[in-house]
Design a protein around this motif. Structure first.
Motif, mmCIF file in Angstrom:
data_model
loop_
_atom_site.group_PDB
_atom_site.id
_atom_site.type_symbol
_atom_site.label_atom_id
_atom_site.label_comp_id
_atom_site.label_asym_id
_atom_site.label_seq_id
_atom_site.Cartn_x
_atom_site.Cartn_y
_atom_site.Cartn_z
ATOM 1 N N LYS A 35 3.595 25.893 21.507
ATOM 2 C CA LYS A 35 3.704 27.161 20.227
ATOM 3 C C LYS A 35 2.860 26.910 19.570
ATOM 4 O O LYS A 35 3.373 25.927 18.608
ATOM 5 C CB LYS A 35 5.351 27.733 20.230
ATOM 6 N N PHE A 39 11.268 22.804 13.316
ATOM 7 C CA PHE A 39 12.325 22.734 14.531
ATOM 8 C C PHE A 39 11.033 24.112 15.479
ATOM 9 O O PHE A 39 10.696 25.177 14.526
ATOM 10 C CB PHE A 39 13.750 23.666 14.640
ATOM 11 N N CYS A 40 10.754 23.762 16.634
ATOM 12 C CA CYS A 40 9.973 25.185 17.467
ATOM 13 C C CYS A 40 10.481 26.524 17.805
ATOM 14 O O CYS A 40 12.266 26.362 17.918
ATOM 15 C CB CYS A 40 9.066 24.238 18.665
ATOM 16 N N SER A 41 10.152 27.678 16.885
ATOM 17 C CA SER A 41 11.629 28.924 17.116
ATOM 18 C C SER A 41 11.467 29.136 18.608
ATOM 19 O O SER A 41 12.164 29.960 18.563
ATOM 20 C CB SER A 41 10.888 29.263 16.505
ATOM 21 N N SER A 42 10.750 28.591 19.628
ATOM 22 C CA SER A 42 10.813 28.724 21.093
ATOM 23 C C SER A 42 11.680 28.157 21.807
ATOM 24 O O SER A 42 12.690 28.557 22.389
ATOM 25 C CB SER A 42 9.430 28.936 21.803
ATOM 26 N N CYS A 43 11.550 27.134 21.827
ATOM 27 C CA CYS A 43 11.672 25.877 22.649
ATOM 28 C C CYS A 43 13.546 25.047 21.688
ATOM 29 O O CYS A 43 14.128 23.883 22.354
ATOM 30 C CB CYS A 43 11.219 25.171 23.683
ATOM 31 N N GLY A 44 13.286 24.708 20.647
ATOM 32 C CA GLY A 44 14.202 24.096 19.916
ATOM 33 C C GLY A 44 14.318 22.969 19.476
ATOM 34 O O GLY A 44 14.751 22.298 19.137
ATOM 35 N N ALA A 65 12.228 34.851 17.905
ATOM 36 C CA ALA A 65 12.540 33.518 17.938
ATOM 37 C C ALA A 65 13.978 33.419 18.450
ATOM 38 O O ALA A 65 14.570 33.762 17.933
ATOM 39 C CB ALA A 65 12.123 33.028 16.501
ATOM 40 N N PHE A 95 15.249 30.176 18.201
ATOM 41 C CA PHE A 95 15.996 28.890 17.593
ATOM 42 C C PHE A 95 14.983 29.378 16.328
ATOM 43 O O PHE A 95 14.783 29.692 15.277
ATOM 44 C CB PHE A 95 14.927 27.735 17.823
ATOM 45 N N ASN A 118 13.625 27.730 12.312
ATOM 46 C CA ASN A 118 12.206 26.755 12.597
ATOM 47 C C ASN A 118 12.905 25.768 12.151
ATOM 48 O O ASN A 118 12.386 24.693 11.240
ATOM 49 C CB ASN A 118 11.214 27.732 12.241
#
Lengths: 250, 166
Positions: free
Chosen positions: A11, A19-24, B24, B26, B28
């Motif tokens: 992403k 941190f990645c907002s999609s997978c953490g 989203a 998570f 960020n």
């Protein structure tokens, strides 16, 4: 602004993301590993330098400081610096761009060494007068017995250190330290490490401020040229003072 | 006049920072699974506890390394005084006091910039060993366990400082 990609899920992320907002996935973890690697590189660079310096002092003492041993060790030093610098050549090569016409800075680069070299000579005289146990710090004395002594001393004291010490400390080491700290801290650390490898601890008093000046020029103008000019003129004046002192004493 | 309704901005319930979009999962900034499952939230808090413990451990190691610098400052100063009483050489005393002052400065600086202060402290210590060895090579072996311990404490402090924000 999208600038980085998550290595786990691909992403596109904002440059400030930790941190990645999609997978953490933690993005900043890589920079922690990078930090440790940079610290290891700094320590290794310094340890190699120290081992080289000790070896050169021991060996040259045994060989009675011949011109051949001098050339051999200078060659090894250049090789070490070039090998380390090779791993960072893309960033280092940028530092060899000729700076724009900056008359004030060029004038300063020519004037500063006059102040620094005479201050150094003054401090060395002061320290020498304090104690009898100090080994002679006359730089020319080591070369005095050679044929064309002044020319040889000129190359080994003024020319080569200005080129390769600047590459090693304001080039390679500065670039590494910059990755793990602020510019201000980098200048202080580079100046301190530069002073340390000049060995006698008392020389920290005059080499450390000199290193700060060189570091400031490196930071401000993003070039090694000003540092090389200042370093060259400084060493040349110190050599000429020592040459004069040596002949006066003789 | 067209009435534009601004989309409601989502904030992370853990760190209170803005979340980039409603899609989203998570945050960020802190990695909290704002729109994640219960398991993901549980895992986040578990990792947070581990991280907290690791940070405490890192701070302990930095503190040990800082104390090592204080001890070095003291030892060097005492050694300088002893050497002066034997040789009556003001230069030896001056060098030792200068070294002691540097170790002391680095120890205090390590409160603000632990990584850099400890790194310089380690390099200074290595240089001291090297210079002493030039004059007296046997000193390389003398007190080798102490030397390893000092290098170890400083080294651990440096790498611990790199794992937390300098």
């Amino acid at each position: 602004m999208i600038d980085i990609t998550c290595k786990n899920c691909g992403k596109n992320l904002d440059v400030n993301s930790r941190f990645c907002s999609s997978c953490g996935n933690q993005i900043s973890k890589n920079s922690e590993i990078g930090k440790e690697l940079t610290i290891s590189k700094i320590i290794w660079f310094y340890v190699v330098m120290i081992i080289f310096l000790i070896t050169s002092v021991f060996t040259q003492e045994k060989l009675d400081y011949s011109i051949y041993s001098e050339i051999t060790f200078e060659f090894i030093f250049i090789l070490i610096v070039l090998l380390f610098s090779l791993s960072n050549y893309k960033e280092i090569i940028q530092l060899y761009r000729i700076p724009k016409k900056r008359y004030i800075q060029y004038t300063l680069a020519f004037l500063i060494p006059f102040v620094s070299s005479f201050s150094v000579s003054f401090f060395i005289d002061l320290v020498e007068n304090l104690s009898d146990s100090l080994i002679s710090t006359n730089m020319y004395a080591d070369y005095a017995s050679y044929k064309y002594s002044l020319s040889i001393a000129f190359v080994f004291i003024a020319v080569l250190p200005a080129i390769f010490e600047e590459l090693a400390f304001r080039g390679y080491l500065y670039n590494l330290l910059k990755k793990i700290s602020s510019e201000k801290t980098t200048i202080i650390a580079t100046a301190f490490i530069f002073a340390l490898v000049h060995f006698p601890f008392l020389s920290l008093i005059w080499i450390f401020p000199f290193g700060l000046i060189l570091g400031y020029f490196r930071m401000k103008y993003k070039t090694l040229w000003f540092g090389m000019i200042i370093h060259f003129i400084h060493n040349l004046i110190v050599l000429l003072i020592d040459f004069y002192d040596y002949n006066q004493l003789s | 006049m067209e009435n534009l309704i601004e989309p409601k901005k989502l904030t992370c319930s853990h760190c209170k920072n803005l979340i980039e979009s409603s899609e989203a999962i998570f945050c960020n900034h802190c990695g909290f699974p704002e729109n994640g499952t219960k398991e993901q939230k549980g895992k986040f808090y578990g990792q947070l506890a581990i991280k907290k413990n690791r940070n405490i451990d890192a701070k302990d190691k930095i503190k040990s390394a800082r104390n090592t610098l204080f001890i070095l400052a003291g030892i060097v100063a005492i050694f300088g005084l002893l050497a002066y009483s034997t040789h009556q050489d003001i230069l030896i005393l001056g060098i030792n006091f200068l070294l002691s002052l540097i170790y002391l400065t680095l120890a205090f600086w390590s409160e603000k910039k632990p990584m850099m202060a400890l790194l310089i402290g380690l390099l200074l210590y290595i240089t001291t060993i090297a210079i002493t060895a030039i004059f007296e090579p046997t000193t390389l072996i003398k007190g080798v366990i102490w030397k390893i311990l000092i290098v170890g404490y400083l080294g651990k402090g440096i790498y611990s400082a790199s794992s937390i924000k300098d």
